[in-house]
Design an enzyme around this catalytic site. Structure first.
Site, PDB file in Angstrom:
ATOM      1  N   HIS A  99      24.594  15.309  57.469  1.00 43.69           N
ATOM      2  CA  HIS A  99      23.218  15.640  57.101  1.00 43.69           C
ATOM      3  C   HIS A  99      22.402  14.367  57.019  1.00 43.69           C
ATOM      4  O   HIS A  99      22.914  13.328  56.607  1.00 43.69           O
ATOM      5  CB  HIS A  99      23.182  16.361  55.745  1.00 43.69           C
ATOM      6  CG  HIS A  99      21.921  17.129  55.541  1.00 43.69           C
ATOM      7  ND1 HIS A  99      20.792  16.557  55.034  1.00 43.69           N
ATOM      8  CD2 HIS A  99      21.616  18.418  55.819  1.00 43.69           C
ATOM      9  CE1 HIS A  99      19.840  17.471  55.000  1.00 43.69           C
ATOM     10  NE2 HIS A  99      20.308  18.607  55.471  1.00 43.69           N
ATOM     11  N   ASP A 120      25.359  25.049  56.904  1.00 37.75           N
ATOM     12  CA  ASP A 120      25.746  25.905  58.014  1.00 37.75           C
ATOM     13  C   ASP A 120      27.249  26.116  58.102  1.00 37.75           C
ATOM     14  O   ASP A 120      27.714  26.967  58.854  1.00 37.75           O
ATOM     15  CB  ASP A 120      25.231  25.319  59.342  1.00 37.75           C
ATOM     16  CG  ASP A 120      23.716  25.400  59.426  1.00 37.75           C
ATOM     17  OD1 ASP A 120      23.167  26.395  58.938  1.00 37.75           O
ATOM     18  OD2 ASP A 120      23.095  24.469  59.964  1.00 37.75           O
TER      19      ASP A 120
HETATM   20  N1  CMC Z   1      30.408  15.082  63.433  1.00 37.52           N
HETATM   21  C1  CMC Z   1      30.837  13.841  63.765  1.00 37.52           C
HETATM   22  N2  CMC Z   1      30.144  12.713  63.506  1.00 37.52           N
HETATM   23  C2  CMC Z   1      28.964  12.857  62.887  1.00 37.52           C
HETATM   24  C3  CMC Z   1      28.457  14.111  62.507  1.00 37.52           C
HETATM   25  C4  CMC Z   1      29.235  15.251  62.806  1.00 37.52           C
HETATM   26  N3  CMC Z   1      28.818  16.477  62.495  1.00 37.52           N
HETATM   27  N4  CMC Z   1      27.261  13.947  61.919  1.00 37.52           N
HETATM   28  C5  CMC Z   1      27.010  12.619  61.924  1.00 37.52           C
HETATM   29  N5  CMC Z   1      28.043  11.963  62.522  1.00 37.52           N
HETATM   30  C6  CMC Z   1      28.157  10.518  62.724  1.00 37.52           C
HETATM   31  C7  CMC Z   1      27.392  10.098  63.989  1.00 37.52           C
HETATM   32  O1  CMC Z   1      28.204  10.160  65.132  1.00 37.52           O
HETATM   33  C8  CMC Z   1      26.960   8.716  63.620  1.00 37.52           C
HETATM   34  O2  CMC Z   1      28.054   7.855  63.777  1.00 37.52           O
HETATM   35  P1  CMC Z   1      27.853   6.324  64.268  1.00 37.52           P
HETATM   36  O3  CMC Z   1      27.018   5.682  63.182  1.00 37.52           O
HETATM   37  O4  CMC Z   1      29.232   5.796  64.369  1.00 37.52           O
HETATM   38  O5  CMC Z   1      27.126   6.414  65.570  1.00 37.52           O
HETATM   39  C9  CMC Z   1      26.654   8.803  62.121  1.00 37.52           C
HETATM   40  O6  CMC Z   1      27.503   9.855  61.640  1.00 37.52           O
HETATM   41  C10 CMC Z   1      25.212   9.124  61.812  1.00 37.52           C
HETATM   42  O7  CMC Z   1      24.895  10.330  62.520  1.00 37.52           O
HETATM   43  P2  CMC Z   1      23.468  10.723  63.078  1.00 37.52           P
HETATM   44  O8  CMC Z   1      23.628  11.793  64.100  1.00 37.52           O
HETATM   45  O9  CMC Z   1      22.753   9.474  63.484  1.00 37.52           O
HETATM   46  O10 CMC Z   1      22.809  11.294  61.775  1.00 37.52           O
HETATM   47  P3  CMC Z   1      21.443  12.047  61.727  1.00 37.52           P
HETATM   48  O11 CMC Z   1      20.947  11.912  60.346  1.00 37.52           O
HETATM   49  O12 CMC Z   1      20.561  11.618  62.835  1.00 37.52           O
HETATM   50  O13 CMC Z   1      21.856  13.567  62.057  1.00 37.52           O
HETATM   51  C11 CMC Z   1      22.686  15.748  61.821  1.00 37.52           C
HETATM   52  C12 CMC Z   1      22.090  14.548  61.100  1.00 37.52           C
HETATM   53  C13 CMC Z   1      22.701  16.942  60.893  1.00 37.52           C
HETATM   54  C14 CMC Z   1      21.823  16.098  63.042  1.00 37.52           C
HETATM   55  C15 CMC Z   1      24.119  15.391  62.280  1.00 37.52           C
HETATM   56  O14 CMC Z   1      24.921  15.146  61.143  1.00 37.52           O
HETATM   57  C16 CMC Z   1      24.730  16.477  63.147  1.00 37.52           C
HETATM   58  O15 CMC Z   1      24.517  16.480  64.355  1.00 37.52           O
HETATM   59  N6  CMC Z   1      25.565  17.417  62.551  1.00 37.52           N
HETATM   60  C17 CMC Z   1      26.152  18.499  63.312  1.00 37.52           C
HETATM   61  C18 CMC Z   1      25.152  19.653  63.488  1.00 37.52           C
HETATM   62  C19 CMC Z   1      24.910  20.393  62.195  1.00 37.52           C
HETATM   63  O16 CMC Z   1      25.822  20.789  61.483  1.00 37.52           O
HETATM   64  N7  CMC Z   1      23.617  20.627  61.897  1.00 37.52           N
HETATM   65  C20 CMC Z   1      23.186  21.349  60.680  1.00 37.52           C
HETATM   66  C21 CMC Z   1      22.444  20.428  59.744  1.00 37.52           C
HETATM   67  S1  CMC Z   1      22.213  21.039  58.102  1.00 37.52           S
HETATM   68  C22 CMC Z   1      21.273  22.459  58.201  1.00 37.52           C
HETATM   69  C23 CMC Z   1      20.076  22.417  59.054  1.00 37.52           C
HETATM   70  O17 CMC Z   1      19.309  21.453  59.068  1.00 37.52           O
HETATM   71  O18 CMC Z   1      19.845  23.387  59.732  1.00 37.52           O
END
Ligand code: CMC
Length: 380
Positions: A263, A317
């Protein structure tokens, strides 16, 4: 300093886009509040209608106010037959979120014009959209299943009525209660992508149907609300708790994202995921075992062991899909349920935006070229 000299913040992470008093998150401590009320308290003691009132007005309703609001919602649940006809003609293979987007726009065309500067007209539109969104979703579900539209039952509340419109049968108390709690948990969540989209569209003084249709588009994506249906697909692909380690190693090696984890704000377990997990347990006890739940628990342990130090934990989720599956809701209708709840948050933000509006118009850091030479088409 011009915008060109400023540093780009990808995803506007941590940049305030508005002042808001609607909801609050402490991402380190795992706290979510609506108007100062902890989400755990609202999930236990409140209900979706009362929560909608709270989000809009900033305080809990009196009994008389709540009764009046409920009666207003009951009166607005029906949608014009013309809107039902449009929904029934949409392609059955399309995604229910696309149908909802089309349904929202259609409903707007059959609804009274809203003077967005008039507080009482805004409040009326709030009730109309909260009431009619479940009907739009259920209308498409029925049409897709080749079944006739079920008109809303004015004696049922939002959650029970939605389940009734899906099946044509009055739901049992547990199913209605579980869905009601899910709606409370999904009602608002500060400046997430769909709420930001809603506020951007609101800032142009567009009508609330366009505000919600745009927000539905943003919510549909797999990184936002669309994650809930993918969580269930992911758990089914993994197949069993024993298969988790090998599956996780493979996804990590491919640098894939694990759906339902991570998140932008929470760096600990999402408080909504905690409450949903309790709901899964309650549903399991009363409605029988859920095979995907064991896989989910094993996946949570494995992901937290591997990535917990990076702040990656289950988000809202992760468990919601397991609950909805147990209620017999088709997987691609999980995100529309999120939307049914979040309409209250989107429109409360719309109302807040309209109190002190300035159109959103951010800058950009230009990375293109200048003085390009125009070569006539035959000489290229
Ligand atoms: N699985 C594996 N690695 C992850 C995940 C994940 N679900 N989420 C974050 N990371 C890692 C990412 O690869 C990155 O690693 P590094 O620094 O080594 O490159 C680091 O953590 C930071 O991730 P980010 O994608 O830059 O973080 P963000 O704040 O931009 O994205 C997020 C947040 C929710 C989009 C992301 O965690 C994600 O894609 N999660 C999976 C999809 C998901 O479950 N979405 C629902 C979100 S909550 C409810 C909603 O908003 O609807």
């Amino acid at each position: 300093m011009t915008v060109q000299d400023k540093e780009l913040v990808p995803g506007l992470a941590g940049i305030p886009a508005a002042e808001s008093s609607i909801s609050y998150i402490d991402g380190q401590a795992g706290i979510l509040e609506y108007r100062g009320h902890r989400i755990e308290t609202l999930a236990e003691k409140s209900n979706f209608e009362e929560t909608c009132w709270l989000l809009w007005h900033g305080e809990l309703p009196t009994r008389k106010q709540l009764d009046g609001f409920r009666a207003r919602l009951a009166g607005y649940r029906g949608i014009p037959q013309e809107a039902v006809d449009v929904i029934e003609r949409l392609p059955k293979g399309g995604h229910p979120m696309a149908a909802l987007q089309a349904g929202m726009a259609t409903l707007g065309m059959y609804s009274p014009n809203v003077d967005v500067h008039d507080q009482s007209q805004r409040e009326d539109a709030y009730a109309r959209l909260i009431a009619a969104t479940p009907t739009l979703v259920a209308a498409f579900a029925r049409a897709r299943a080749g079944k006739p539209f079920v008109a809303p039952d004015p004696d049922l509340d939002t959650a029970a009525n939605f389940l009734y419109m899906l099946t044509g049968e009055t739901p049992d108390e547990l199913a209605a209660h579980v869905l009601d709690v899910c709606l409370v948990l999904h009602a608002d969540h500060t400046m997430n992508a769909s709420t930001f989209a809603a506020r951007v569209v609101a800032s142009t003084e567009a009508d609330p149907y366009s505000v919600c249709a745009s927000a539905v588009g943003a919510l549909k994506g797999p990184l936002h609300g669309g994650a809930n249906e993918r969580v269930l697909q992911q758990l089914e692909t993994i197949g069993s708790a024993d298969a988790v380690p090998a599956w996780l190693d493979k996804v990590s090696a491919e640098k894939g994202k694990i759906m339902g984890f991570g998140h932008r704000v929470y760096k600990t377990k999402d408080p909504r995921a905690k409450r949903l997990q309790t709901l899964v347990r309650e549903v399991r006890e009363k409605l029988g075992s859920t095979p995907v739940y064991d896989t989910a628990l094993a996946l949570e342990d494995a992901v937290v062991a591997k990535l917990g130090a990076k702040g990656i934990h289950p988000n809202v989720d992760f468990f919601s899909g397991i609950v909805y599956e147990k209620l017999g809701i088709p997987t691609d209708f999980f995100t529309p349920i999120f939307a049914i709840a979040r309409v209250s948050g989107w429109l409360s933000h719309w109302n807040e935006q309209m109190h002190d509006n300035r159109i959103f118009r951010p800058g950009q850091i230009f990375t293109g070229s200048h003085d390009a030479v125009y070569v006539p088409i035959d000489e290229r």
